[in-house]
Design an enzyme around this catalytic site. Structure first.
Site, PDB file in Angstrom:
ATOM      1  N   ARG A 301       0.827  -1.214   0.000  1.00 18.14           N
ATOM      2  CA  ARG A 301       0.000   0.000   0.000  1.00 18.14           C
ATOM      3  C   ARG A 301       0.856   1.256   0.000  1.00 18.14           C
ATOM      4  O   ARG A 301       0.520   2.236  -0.670  1.00 18.14           O
ATOM      5  CB  ARG A 301      -0.951  -0.027   1.203  1.00 18.14           C
ATOM      6  CG  ARG A 301      -2.106  -0.977   0.993  1.00 18.14           C
ATOM      7  CD  ARG A 301      -2.957  -1.186   2.215  1.00 18.14           C
ATOM      8  NE  ARG A 301      -4.141  -1.967   1.848  1.00 18.14           N
ATOM      9  CZ  ARG A 301      -5.015  -2.456   2.724  1.00 18.14           C
ATOM     10  NH1 ARG A 301      -4.833  -2.266   4.013  1.00 18.14           N
ATOM     11  NH2 ARG A 301      -6.073  -3.136   2.305  1.00 18.14           N
ATOM     12  N   TYR A 437      -6.255  -0.830  -6.725  1.00 18.08           N
ATOM     13  CA  TYR A 437      -5.709  -2.061  -6.145  1.00 18.08           C
ATOM     14  C   TYR A 437      -5.034  -1.866  -4.793  1.00 18.08           C
ATOM     15  O   TYR A 437      -4.812  -0.754  -4.350  1.00 18.08           O
ATOM     16  CB  TYR A 437      -4.838  -2.827  -7.114  1.00 18.08           C
ATOM     17  CG  TYR A 437      -3.623  -2.187  -7.733  1.00 18.08           C
ATOM     18  CD1 TYR A 437      -3.113  -2.702  -8.907  1.00 18.08           C
ATOM     19  CD2 TYR A 437      -2.968  -1.117  -7.163  1.00 18.08           C
ATOM     20  CE1 TYR A 437      -1.982  -2.164  -9.494  1.00 18.08           C
ATOM     21  CE2 TYR A 437      -1.850  -0.572  -7.742  1.00 18.08           C
ATOM     22  CZ  TYR A 437      -1.350  -1.096  -8.907  1.00 18.08           C
ATOM     23  OH  TYR A 437      -0.234  -0.558  -9.478  1.00 18.08           O
ATOM     24  N   GLU A 438      -4.770  -3.025  -4.145  1.00 23.71           N
ATOM     25  CA  GLU A 438      -4.305  -3.100  -2.748  1.00 23.71           C
ATOM     26  C   GLU A 438      -5.309  -2.463  -1.792  1.00 23.71           C
ATOM     27  O   GLU A 438      -4.931  -1.865  -0.784  1.00 23.71           O
ATOM     28  CB  GLU A 438      -2.926  -2.444  -2.587  1.00 23.71           C
ATOM     29  CG  GLU A 438      -1.863  -2.994  -3.482  1.00 23.71           C
ATOM     30  CD  GLU A 438      -1.712  -4.508  -3.387  1.00 23.71           C
ATOM     31  OE1 GLU A 438      -2.115  -5.097  -2.370  1.00 23.71           O
ATOM     32  OE2 GLU A 438      -1.193  -5.118  -4.333  1.00 23.71           O
ATOM     33  N   GLY A 439      -6.581  -2.621  -2.084  1.00 25.32           N
ATOM     34  CA  GLY A 439      -7.631  -2.001  -1.288  1.00 25.32           C
ATOM     35  C   GLY A 439      -7.971  -0.665  -1.892  1.00 25.32           C
ATOM     36  O   GLY A 439      -7.146   0.252  -1.932  1.00 25.32           O
ATOM     37  N   GLN A 444      -9.308   2.324   2.018  1.00 23.78           N
ATOM     38  CA  GLN A 444      -8.272   2.999   2.807  1.00 23.78           C
ATOM     39  C   GLN A 444      -8.889   4.035   3.741  1.00 23.78           C
ATOM     40  O   GLN A 444      -8.500   4.148   4.917  1.00 23.78           O
ATOM     41  CB  GLN A 444      -7.264   3.681   1.885  1.00 23.78           C
ATOM     42  CG  GLN A 444      -6.595   2.779   0.869  1.00 23.78           C
ATOM     43  CD  GLN A 444      -5.876   1.614   1.492  1.00 23.78           C
ATOM     44  OE1 GLN A 444      -5.143   1.781   2.464  1.00 23.78           O
ATOM     45  NE2 GLN A 444      -6.080   0.433   0.949  1.00 23.78           N
TER      46      GLN A 444
END
Length: 579
Positions: A301, A437-439, A444
């Site tokens: 992230r 992506y990555e949440g 977040q």
């Protein structure tokens, strides 16, 4: 489409915001002396400009292709990756016992910043490997570490992260991939993995000699949801006891996604166990895989937020070059009626300064975050906690900035920005994946107003805002923004429902990110005024002033939205909303 490394601004951020000299006074990071830091930043910048940057355009035009089960990249990619491995750039922050240099995470961030500015799609390959190293370093057994880490650290092998399935996106707990224990035979003690994963970045390619997949799957009779997920390491090729490669594992790439951008990065649909012979090894404890994977994801992230800086820098450089060369119209109000370069026009100047200020602000936030992570590694719990708060800020706001700056770059080009030949459109297309992506950035923001808001009983976030307000008392607008952040945090903690907090999470995330970035830019400006980075003495005051006078007031205006609550979002029922 040329690329010039932003070496001096990077060094300033590494020294001022990450505090690299303080880190170098510790035993663990003693090697990060000034000469070493400069050599790394300058060296990787030159490498990125010479090896990765020339492949950016051809990678976009030709992309990755799946042929007979193998992923092919355009000419030049294999040679560039080989040079990357040979020069040791993959090993910067990895543990020394496995062949790494053991330097601060801050410097690994700089390696990725330069490589990604040169070629964002290509840079995803080393970025995922760094995350795999982190996961195995923290959660892998000694046997797994000895087996996989040396060649992951060198870059000879690469790594991937396998979470998503067609029915399990952000809700990872819905995944269905299975892992069956093997009780006898040559693979006794290991597991047969079966299932399909989607959106697997660099899941198949021929640039590295092996691909080490980290795969989430369920053991028999595992609890439902995220509490029943385990993590497994699944190599593309089996690894023999002497470290040599054995036969291919039962894992294959079924197809490649056709994407908006990052075309040189193969985004794979991966199938595990088509022949019931996909062999994996357990990482960490059974049913604790999500915790192990989140070690990899938290690292990723920050590195995704770094991508916002990367694409912002590349788009800004291209826009500046075009604005210098493109002659159009006389400047309004000038007695000279001859056409001038568009950089002379007020609105173009506004866009260019905005691009520059936002990119430098995101870079300052990135290296401040990295410096806190490094202090956390040294045992500073307050810094570790602050790093946790900063992670969703750099991921969400940093990637939003990358997209905004790339979009402004198209606007500076005018009609030519909408034409693919200039390359400005590629930056925007490439940038648009990073907020997802990555949440997603919404996730977040949700993380910030739920888990991060309550760290240390709420004091961690309040102390961050207090530090900004105290240190920036001579910048009233920035100090007021920090105080507004503290007020919103108090309302969310003491009065707001969970729905109210989530409804205001995105504007609050932006407010806090801008406050921290503005603070770190002020620290840079003070350093420059004191004689640091003479080459930035003219440009840094202008970009910081723009940020403080234009970006900070915009963020302050988000307070009302952050505290508006959720009621208006549900003023009409779902059927009426959907028409």
């Amino acid at each position: 489409m040329t690329y010039t490394p932003a070496t001096q601004d990077q060094l300033l951020a590494i020294r001022v915001n990450a505090g690299i000299e303080e880190l170098a006074r510790t035993e663990k990071f003693a090697a990060a002396e000034p000469d070493m830091v400069e050599a790394i930043v300058e060296g990787v910048g030159q490498f990125a400009a010479g090896e990765f940057a020339p492949l950016n355009r051809v990678g976009d035009l030709e992309g990755a292709k799946l042929e007979n089960g193998l992923v092919r990249l355009p000419d030049g990619y294999a040679e560039a990756y080989e040079a990357y491995v040979e020069q040791g750039w993959n090993a910067i922050a990895s543990p020394a016992e496995f062949g790494g240099q053991g330097l601060p995470f801050t410097l690994a961030c700089n390696v990725l910043e330069n490589l990604g500015t040169a070629n964002m799609a290509f840079n995803l390959l080393p970025m995922l490997s760094v995350g795999a190293i982190e996961a195995l370093e923290h959660h892998g057994s000694e046997d797994l570490q000895q087996k996989y880490l040396p060649k992951l650290v060198s870059g000879e092998w690469s790594g991937t992260m396998n979470l998503t399935e067609p029915q399990a996106g952000s809700d990872v707990g819905a995944l269905r991939a299975t892992a069956m224990p093997i009780e006898d035979g040559e693979h006794a003690g290991k597991y047969r993995i079966k299932g399909q994963k989607i959106y697997i970045t660099w899941g198949e390619h021929e640039l590295s000699k092996n691909i080490i997949h980290l795969v989430l799957a369920r053991l028999p009779e595992a609890p439902e949801g995220s509490r029943g997920i385990s993590l497994f390491v699944v190599p593309k090729y089996h690894v023999n006891s002497d470290g040599s490669l054995g036969p291919r594992n039962d894992v294959r790439c079924v197809s490649l996604e056709h994407k908006l951008g990052i075309n040189a990065s193969p985004t794979c649909v991966m199938s595990y166990g088509d022949n019931d012979e996909c062999i994996g090894e357990l990482v960490g404890a059974p049913n604790r895989g999500l915790a192990a994977m989140f070690t990899m994801m938290n690292n990723a992230r920050i590195n995704v937020g770094n991508q916002g800086v990367q694409i912002g820098e590349r788009a800004t450089q291209q826009a500046l070059g075009y604005a210098r060369d493109r002659v159009q119209s006389a400047r309004a109000g000038s007695p000279d009626k001859n056409p001038v370069a568009i950089v002379e026009h007020p609105d173009v100047r506004r866009m260019l300064l905005r691009m520059k200020a936002l990119t430098e602000g995101a870079r300052a936030l990135l290296y401040y975050t990295a410096g806190q992570v490094d202090r956390g590694v040294l045992g500073d719990e307050a810094a570790r906690t602050r790093g946790e708060i900063l992670t969703p800020l750099i991921k969400a706001w940093g990637t939003d900035i990358g997209t905004e700056v790339a979009s402004l770059g198209i606007q500076v080009h005018g009609g030519m920005g909408f034409v693919e030949e200039t390359g400005a459109a590629q930056h925007w297309r490439d940038s648009r994946i990073a907020p997802i992506y990555e949440g997603t950035n919404g996730i977040q923001a949700a993380d910030l107003v739920t888990r991060k808001l309550g760290l240390d009983g709420g004091e961690a976030l309040v102390s961050l805002a207090a530090d900004i307000a105290r240190d920036c008392a001579d910048e009233p607008a920035l100090a007021a923004l920090a105080q507004d952040c503290a007020s919103v945090a108090a309302w969310m903690s003491d009065e707001a429902s969970l729905d109210d907090r989530l409804a205001g999470s995105v504007p609050f995330t932006t407010m806090l990110a801008v406050a921290v970035a503005g603070w770190q830019l002020v620290r840079q400006l003070r350093a420059v005024e004191a004689g640091a980075a003479p080459s930035l003495a003219v440009t840094k005051p202008a970009s910081v002033r723009f940020f403080l006078d234009r970006i900070v007031p915009e963020a302050a205006g988000l307070r009302t939205s952050a505290m508006a609550g959720a009621e208006a979002l549900y003023a009409i029922d779902t059927e009426a909303l959907l028409g």
